[in-house]
Design a protein around this motif. Structure first.
Motif, mmCIF file in Angstrom:
data_model
loop_
_atom_site.group_PDB
_atom_site.id
_atom_site.type_symbol
_atom_site.label_atom_id
_atom_site.label_comp_id
_atom_site.label_asym_id
_atom_site.label_seq_id
_atom_site.Cartn_x
_atom_site.Cartn_y
_atom_site.Cartn_z
ATOM 1 N N VAL A 23 0.877 -1.173 0.000
ATOM 2 C CA VAL A 23 0.000 0.000 0.000
ATOM 3 C C VAL A 23 0.909 1.216 0.000
ATOM 4 C CG1 VAL A 23 -1.723 1.335 1.254
ATOM 5 C CG2 VAL A 23 -1.855 -1.163 1.247
ATOM 6 N N SER A 24 0.867 1.982 -1.080
ATOM 7 C CA SER A 24 1.649 3.211 -1.146
ATOM 8 C C SER A 24 0.725 4.401 -0.936
ATOM 9 C CB SER A 24 2.346 3.339 -2.500
ATOM 10 O OG SER A 24 3.446 2.441 -2.578
ATOM 11 N N LEU A 25 1.199 5.350 -0.154
ATOM 12 C CA LEU A 25 0.424 6.554 0.149
ATOM 13 C C LEU A 25 1.235 7.762 -0.272
ATOM 14 C CD1 LEU A 25 -0.770 5.519 3.719
ATOM 15 C CD2 LEU A 25 -2.061 5.348 1.584
ATOM 16 N N PHE A 26 0.618 8.634 -1.073
ATOM 17 C CA PHE A 26 1.331 9.817 -1.541
ATOM 18 C C PHE A 26 0.457 11.040 -1.327
ATOM 19 C CE2 PHE A 26 3.393 12.920 -4.078
ATOM 20 C CZ PHE A 26 4.742 12.555 -4.060
ATOM 21 N N LEU A 46 -0.857 14.843 -1.699
ATOM 22 C CA LEU A 46 -0.873 15.992 -2.597
ATOM 23 C C LEU A 46 -1.272 17.256 -1.846
ATOM 24 C CD1 LEU A 46 -2.283 14.674 -5.992
ATOM 25 C CD2 LEU A 46 0.080 14.992 -5.263
ATOM 26 N N ALA A 47 -1.286 17.151 -0.525
ATOM 27 C CA ALA A 47 -1.517 18.290 0.356
ATOM 28 C C ALA A 47 -0.934 17.910 1.711
ATOM 29 C CB ALA A 47 -3.011 18.602 0.479
ATOM 30 N N GLY A 48 -0.778 18.889 2.574
ATOM 31 C CA GLY A 48 -0.379 18.565 3.930
ATOM 32 C C GLY A 48 -1.502 17.814 4.626
ATOM 33 N N VAL A 49 -1.222 16.621 5.158
ATOM 34 C CA VAL A 49 -2.276 15.788 5.723
ATOM 35 C C VAL A 49 -1.687 14.855 6.773
ATOM 36 C CG1 VAL A 49 -2.022 14.044 3.902
ATOM 37 C CG2 VAL A 49 -4.210 14.263 5.104
ATOM 38 N N THR A 50 -2.490 14.528 7.761
ATOM 39 C CA THR A 50 -2.112 13.553 8.779
ATOM 40 C C THR A 50 -3.217 12.510 8.890
ATOM 41 O OG1 THR A 50 -3.101 14.881 10.545
ATOM 42 C CG2 THR A 50 -0.751 15.223 10.106
ATOM 43 N N TRP A 74 4.316 0.098 8.827
ATOM 44 C CA TRP A 74 4.766 1.389 9.326
ATOM 45 C C TRP A 74 3.540 2.271 9.559
ATOM 46 C CZ3 TRP A 74 7.340 -0.972 5.150
ATOM 47 C CH2 TRP A 74 8.606 -1.471 5.478
ATOM 48 N N PRO A 75 3.111 2.435 10.812
ATOM 49 C CA PRO A 75 1.886 3.188 11.112
ATOM 50 C C PRO A 75 2.009 4.651 10.688
ATOM 51 C CG PRO A 75 2.594 1.866 13.001
ATOM 52 C CD PRO A 75 3.711 1.845 12.013
ATOM 53 N N LEU A 76 0.833 5.257 10.445
ATOM 54 C CA LEU A 76 0.793 6.645 10.005
ATOM 55 C C LEU A 76 0.729 7.639 11.154
ATOM 56 C CD1 LEU A 76 -1.803 6.468 7.074
ATOM 57 C CD2 LEU A 76 0.610 5.814 7.082
ATOM 58 N N GLN A 77 0.445 7.159 12.351
ATOM 59 C CA GLN A 77 0.200 8.046 13.470
ATOM 60 C C GLN A 77 1.360 9.020 13.691
ATOM 61 O OE1 GLN A 77 -0.672 4.952 13.264
ATOM 62 N NE2 GLN A 77 -2.484 4.456 14.450
ATOM 63 N N ASP A 78 0.983 10.285 13.942
ATOM 64 C CA ASP A 78 1.923 11.346 14.330
ATOM 65 C C ASP A 78 2.904 11.722 13.224
ATOM 66 O OD1 ASP A 78 0.829 11.386 16.942
ATOM 67 O OD2 ASP A 78 2.103 9.704 17.516
ATOM 68 N N ILE A 79 2.595 11.382 11.987
ATOM 69 C CA ILE A 79 3.470 11.735 10.877
ATOM 70 C C ILE A 79 2.806 12.834 10.041
ATOM 71 C CG2 ILE A 79 4.589 10.942 8.761
ATOM 72 C CD1 ILE A 79 4.753 8.169 9.995
ATOM 73 N N PRO A 80 3.441 13.991 9.896
ATOM 74 C CA PRO A 80 2.912 15.015 8.992
ATOM 75 C C PRO A 80 3.371 14.720 7.559
ATOM 76 C CG PRO A 80 4.825 15.868 10.161
ATOM 77 C CD PRO A 80 4.606 14.455 10.663
ATOM 78 N N PHE A 81 2.418 14.379 6.693
ATOM 79 C CA PHE A 81 2.736 14.076 5.303
ATOM 80 C C PHE A 81 2.566 15.330 4.453
ATOM 81 C CE2 PHE A 81 1.572 9.941 7.026
ATOM 82 C CZ PHE A 81 2.540 9.111 6.478
ATOM 83 N N ALA A 82 3.386 15.463 3.415
ATOM 84 C CA ALA A 82 3.298 16.606 2.503
ATOM 85 C C ALA A 82 3.979 16.228 1.196
ATOM 86 C CB ALA A 82 3.953 17.842 3.109
ATOM 87 N N PRO A 83 3.539 16.814 0.073
ATOM 88 C CA PRO A 83 4.160 16.482 -1.212
ATOM 89 C C PRO A 83 5.628 16.883 -1.284
ATOM 90 C CG PRO A 83 2.589 18.280 -1.460
ATOM 91 C CD PRO A 83 2.398 17.722 -0.098
ATOM 92 N N ASP A 84 6.038 17.884 -0.481
ATOM 93 C CA ASP A 84 7.445 18.277 -0.462
ATOM 94 C C ASP A 84 8.129 17.834 0.820
ATOM 95 O OD1 ASP A 84 6.142 19.943 1.286
ATOM 96 O OD2 ASP A 84 7.151 21.787 0.639
ATOM 97 N N GLY A 85 7.509 16.845 1.508
ATOM 98 C CA GLY A 85 8.059 16.343 2.753
ATOM 99 C C GLY A 85 7.939 14.828 2.831
ATOM 100 N N ARG A 86 7.348 14.346 3.898
ATOM 101 C CA ARG A 86 7.240 12.911 4.146
ATOM 102 C C ARG A 86 6.171 12.297 3.252
ATOM 103 N NH1 ARG A 86 8.425 10.025 8.909
ATOM 104 N NH2 ARG A 86 8.235 7.787 8.508
ATOM 105 N N VAL A 87 6.504 11.190 2.586
ATOM 106 C CA VAL A 87 5.546 10.420 1.798
ATOM 107 C C VAL A 87 5.533 8.993 2.325
ATOM 108 C CG1 VAL A 87 5.817 11.897 -0.227
ATOM 109 C CG2 VAL A 87 7.229 9.839 -0.010
ATOM 110 N N GLY A 88 4.599 8.188 1.826
ATOM 111 C CA GLY A 88 4.413 6.849 2.398
ATOM 112 C C GLY A 88 4.426 5.742 1.369
ATOM 113 N N THR A 89 5.408 5.736 0.487
ATOM 114 C CA THR A 89 5.454 4.705 -0.547
ATOM 115 C C THR A 89 5.897 3.356 0.033
ATOM 116 O OG1 THR A 89 7.706 5.399 -1.110
ATOM 117 C CG2 THR A 89 5.917 6.310 -2.416
ATOM 118 N N SER A 90 5.374 2.288 -0.562
ATOM 119 C CA SER A 90 5.803 0.908 -0.295
ATOM 120 C C SER A 90 5.622 0.471 1.152
ATOM 121 C CB SER A 90 7.260 0.693 -0.731
ATOM 122 O OG SER A 90 7.404 0.913 -2.115
#
Length: 230
Positions: free
Chosen positions: A152-155, A157-161, A169-185
């Protein structure tokens, strides 16, 4: 509110003008029985013997031969050039789910544009089916039963948690952003549940998960993002 061109109570197959492998339209129609084409996507539909119920777009890539094979009352030109043909079609369809083929593969700029449309119209559930991926914008919450060990890859396209269950690899407490942390593989470890705090996160899974993802989107009480204002 934009008046719908197609309004049905079951899933819709939407065919784009990109790569469409042989048989893909027929297979999609087995799950989403109404057929809409985006501009030149009508060629792929007709090539498999299917007449679109509607063709939507600016028609700059709909050749005269293909256009002549379609009844005029099924042609819905939208001439503005501010949005893509995929955007034009998606915002004029009212259905519980749209299954898109012909939007993945081929030119990268076209794929990025399609992903942008998924996020711009987060209130319109739409799955994009390609040869190697099934891509969709995550709703506020979704529960999926996927094979253990599958990807499951997560990418973003906006700042999102968000939060997750059933991922290595859990998503909790991770700030995702297109120019920051992404969640591939990421990898499935058990029943998957994803909860997002706002719109903007794309998910990519195996095309083999199509039936399960459709089930999750169509189940009663499925949460949707609110319609975009402005």
């Amino acid at each position: 509110m934009i008046a719908p061109i197609v309004q049905v109570d079951h899933p819709v197959t939407l065919v784009g003008g990109g790569e469409v492998r042989p048989g893909a339209v027929t297979e999609a129609l087995d799950r989403a029985p109404s057929l809409v084409a985006v501009d030149s996507g009508a060629r792929a539909a007709l090539a498999e013997g299917h007449q679109p119920e509607a063709v939507i777009g600016d028609f700059d890539s709909l050749d005269p031969r293909t256009r002549a094979l379609i009844s005029p009352d099924r042609l819905f030109p939208i001439r503005e050039q501010e949005t893509t043909d995929f955007d034009k079609a998606l915002r004029h369809i009212r259905a519980p789910l749209v299954l898109g083929v012909g939007f993945l593969g081929g030119r990268v700029d076209h794929q990025l544009s399609a992903f942008n449309t998924l996020v711009r119209h987060a209130d319109r559930p739409c799955l994009l089916l390609g040869a190697h991926e099934l891509a969709f914008h995550l709703p506020p919450e979704i529960a999926l039963t996927l094979p253990v060990g599958s990807t499951v890859s997560l990418f973003p396209l906006a700042g999102v948690t968000g939060a997750s269950e059933g991922l290595k690899w859990p998503l909790q407490d991770i700030p995702f952003a297109p120019d920051g942390r992404v969640g591939t593989s990421n990898q499935v470890t058990g029943p998957v549940r994803l909860r997002m705090d706002g719109p903007g996160m794309l998910a990519l899974v195996s095309p083999a998960a199509l039936a399960e993802v459709m089930r999750a989107f169509l189940e009663a009480g499925h949460a949707r993002w609110p319609s975009r204002v402005g």
